[in-house]
Scaffold this motif. Structure first.
Motif, PDB file in Angstrom:
ATOM      1  N   ARG A  14      -6.672   9.876  20.426  1.00  0.00           N
ATOM      2  CA  ARG A  14      -7.343   9.863  21.725  1.00  0.00           C
ATOM      3  C   ARG A  14      -6.926   8.324  22.304  1.00  0.00           C
ATOM      4  O   ARG A  14      -6.996   8.360  23.419  1.00  0.00           O
ATOM      5  N   ARG A  15      -6.882   7.415  21.384  1.00  0.00           N
ATOM      6  CA  ARG A  15      -6.515   6.136  21.790  1.00  0.00           C
ATOM      7  C   ARG A  15      -5.156   6.048  22.385  1.00  0.00           C
ATOM      8  O   ARG A  15      -4.713   5.368  23.418  1.00  0.00           O
ATOM      9  N   ALA A  16      -4.339   6.711  21.650  1.00  0.00           N
ATOM     10  CA  ALA A  16      -2.869   7.037  22.292  1.00  0.00           C
ATOM     11  C   ALA A  16      -2.842   7.612  23.577  1.00  0.00           C
ATOM     12  O   ALA A  16      -1.982   7.046  24.311  1.00  0.00           O
ATOM     13  N   MET A  17      -3.570   8.777  23.849  1.00  0.00           N
ATOM     14  CA  MET A  17      -3.582   9.456  24.822  1.00  0.00           C
ATOM     15  C   MET A  17      -3.979   8.447  26.154  1.00  0.00           C
ATOM     16  O   MET A  17      -3.595   8.463  27.150  1.00  0.00           O
ATOM     17  N   VAL A  18      -5.229   7.671  25.997  1.00  0.00           N
ATOM     18  CA  VAL A  18      -5.642   6.697  26.836  1.00  0.00           C
ATOM     19  C   VAL A  18      -4.489   5.548  27.209  1.00  0.00           C
ATOM     20  O   VAL A  18      -4.250   5.197  28.327  1.00  0.00           O
ATOM     21  N   ASP A  19      -3.955   5.144  26.044  1.00  0.00           N
ATOM     22  CA  ASP A  19      -2.925   4.293  26.176  1.00  0.00           C
ATOM     23  C   ASP A  19      -1.844   4.701  27.135  1.00  0.00           C
ATOM     24  O   ASP A  19      -1.060   4.000  27.862  1.00  0.00           O
ATOM     25  N   CYS A  20      -1.319   6.329  26.912  1.00  0.00           N
ATOM     26  CA  CYS A  20      -0.474   6.674  28.030  1.00  0.00           C
ATOM     27  C   CYS A  20      -0.813   7.102  29.164  1.00  0.00           C
ATOM     28  O   CYS A  20       0.160   7.496  29.914  1.00  0.00           O
ATOM     29  N   ASP A  37       1.871  12.414  37.131  1.00  0.00           N
ATOM     30  CA  ASP A  37       1.233  11.491  36.293  1.00  0.00           C
ATOM     31  C   ASP A  37       0.898  12.157  34.761  1.00  0.00           C
ATOM     32  O   ASP A  37       1.146  11.448  33.875  1.00  0.00           O
ATOM     33  N   ALA A  38       0.580  13.348  34.798  1.00  0.00           N
ATOM     34  CA  ALA A  38       0.405  14.044  33.662  1.00  0.00           C
ATOM     35  C   ALA A  38       1.339  14.191  33.003  1.00  0.00           C
ATOM     36  O   ALA A  38       1.619  14.107  31.591  1.00  0.00           O
ATOM     37  N   ALA A  39       2.527  14.625  33.481  1.00  0.00           N
ATOM     38  CA  ALA A  39       3.861  14.666  33.063  1.00  0.00           C
ATOM     39  C   ALA A  39       4.316  13.493  32.435  1.00  0.00           C
ATOM     40  O   ALA A  39       4.884  13.443  31.146  1.00  0.00           O
ATOM     41  N   GLN A  40       4.219  12.412  32.965  1.00  0.00           N
ATOM     42  CA  GLN A  40       4.523  11.102  32.454  1.00  0.00           C
ATOM     43  C   GLN A  40       3.904  10.854  31.331  1.00  0.00           C
ATOM     44  O   GLN A  40       4.221  10.059  30.434  1.00  0.00           O
ATOM     45  N   ALA A  41       2.417  11.129  31.333  1.00  0.00           N
ATOM     46  CA  ALA A  41       1.636  10.707  30.107  1.00  0.00           C
ATOM     47  C   ALA A  41       2.105  11.612  28.852  1.00  0.00           C
ATOM     48  O   ALA A  41       1.980  11.129  28.007  1.00  0.00           O
ATOM     49  N   GLN A  42       2.726  12.791  29.188  1.00  0.00           N
ATOM     50  CA  GLN A  42       2.980  13.421  28.029  1.00  0.00           C
ATOM     51  C   GLN A  42       4.219  12.985  27.490  1.00  0.00           C
ATOM     52  O   GLN A  42       4.333  12.961  26.223  1.00  0.00           O
ATOM     53  N   LEU A  43       5.136  12.552  28.507  1.00  0.00           N
ATOM     54  CA  LEU A  43       6.340  11.920  27.928  1.00  0.00           C
ATOM     55  C   LEU A  43       6.274  10.809  27.000  1.00  0.00           C
ATOM     56  O   LEU A  43       6.899  10.340  26.005  1.00  0.00           O
ATOM     57  N   CYS A  44       5.154   9.971  27.511  1.00  0.00           N
ATOM     58  CA  CYS A  44       4.857   8.795  26.973  1.00  0.00           C
ATOM     59  C   CYS A  44       4.288   9.181  25.441  1.00  0.00           C
ATOM     60  O   CYS A  44       4.771   8.460  24.498  1.00  0.00           O
ATOM     61  N   MET A  45       3.475  10.317  25.540  1.00  0.00           N
ATOM     62  CA  MET A  45       3.059  10.498  23.772  1.00  0.00           C
ATOM     63  C   MET A  45       4.226  11.200  23.122  1.00  0.00           C
ATOM     64  O   MET A  45       4.315  10.697  21.895  1.00  0.00           O
ATOM     65  N   PHE A  50       4.228  11.486  18.818  1.00  0.00           N
ATOM     66  CA  PHE A  50       3.403  12.661  18.868  1.00  0.00           C
ATOM     67  C   PHE A  50       4.036  14.035  19.118  1.00  0.00           C
ATOM     68  O   PHE A  50       5.007  13.901  19.757  1.00  0.00           O
ATOM     69  N   ARG A  51       3.616  14.773  18.657  1.00  0.00           N
ATOM     70  CA  ARG A  51       4.224  16.225  18.588  1.00  0.00           C
ATOM     71  C   ARG A  51       3.024  17.122  19.656  1.00  0.00           C
ATOM     72  O   ARG A  51       1.950  17.031  19.497  1.00  0.00           O
ATOM     73  N   TYR A  52       3.521  17.852  20.541  1.00  0.00           N
ATOM     74  CA  TYR A  52       2.525  18.455  21.355  1.00  0.00           C
ATOM     75  C   TYR A  52       2.202  19.861  20.762  1.00  0.00           C
ATOM     76  O   TYR A  52       3.444  20.613  20.310  1.00  0.00           O
ATOM     77  N   GLN A  53       0.957  20.241  20.590  1.00  0.00           N
ATOM     78  CA  GLN A  53       0.783  21.395  19.958  1.00  0.00           C
ATOM     79  C   GLN A  53       0.366  22.843  21.001  1.00  0.00           C
ATOM     80  O   GLN A  53       0.541  23.780  20.645  1.00  0.00           O
TER      81      GLN A  53
END
Length: 188
Positions: A14-20, A37-45, A50-53
């Motif tokens: 959750r912290r990483a998601m907020v940071d991204c 913005d959401a795509a950019q946040a996903q790429l940051c993760m 991180f792995r996307y589930q």
């Protein structure tokens, strides 16, 4: 949780998601973010390990987003298998956004000018979502206030799909006169 990394707790995710850049890590499709913005946040993760589930990240289906410019085509980064973009059928190009609005006394240039005045970020680039949901709702309402007709059915308006947005609260939309007639299931 849609994101995972070995050794990282749920709180760490959750912290990483907020940071991204995700405003609310519990919200899978944050309405207060643009799609870009959401795509950019996903790429940051992904960049921080991180792995996307989920099935696939936004850039898989929306490679035209500015955030997705350097993302390899055909990679899903999720649970869906990667694919060969040359073999994978291309989707039909969306028409430019200014074609979604009309008014009898206004030509295409007038529609574009009105859209810019109402706050639309793009009037010519199809499918590029650079605006937050509430900004889109406010811009659509502005166009309706200027007596433009939306060429899609009323249920495609942001205030019909997300009536709790701040710009939509208390606004009545004349669905009989604002928009195209509803379409039968499966029609585009």
């Amino acid at each position: 949780m849609l994101w995972t990394q070995p050794g990282v707790s749920e709180l760490g995710v959750r912290r990483a998601m907020v940071d991204c850049g995700f405003p609310d890590p519990a919200n899978i499709t944050p309405r207060e973010m643009s799609t870009n913005d959401a795509a950019q946040a996903q790429l940051c993760m992904l960049e921080i390990g991180f792995r996307y589930q989920g099935r696939r990240i936004l850039c898989t289906d929306s490679p035209e987003l500015p955030a997705c410019a350097n993302v390899p085509r055909g990679r899903t980064f999720g649970t869906d298998p990667d694919f060969d973009p040359a073999v994978h059928g291309t989707r039909a190009a969306l028409p430019p956004p200014y074609t979604f609005w009309q008014r009898a006394d206004t030509d295409a240039d007038g529609v574009k000018q009105a859209m810019r005045a109402c706050g639309f970020a793009s009037v010519t680039l199809p499918g590029v979502d650079l605006m937050k949901a509430d900004e889109v709702a406010a811009a659509e309402l502005c166009m309706l206030d200027r007596h433009f007709t939306y060429t899609w059915p009323a249920n495609a308006l942001m205030c019909k799909s997300s009536p709790a947005l701040p710009s939509c609260r208390g606004r009545k939309i004349d669905t009989q006169n604002c928009c195209a007639a509803p379409r039968a299931a499966g029609q585009r």
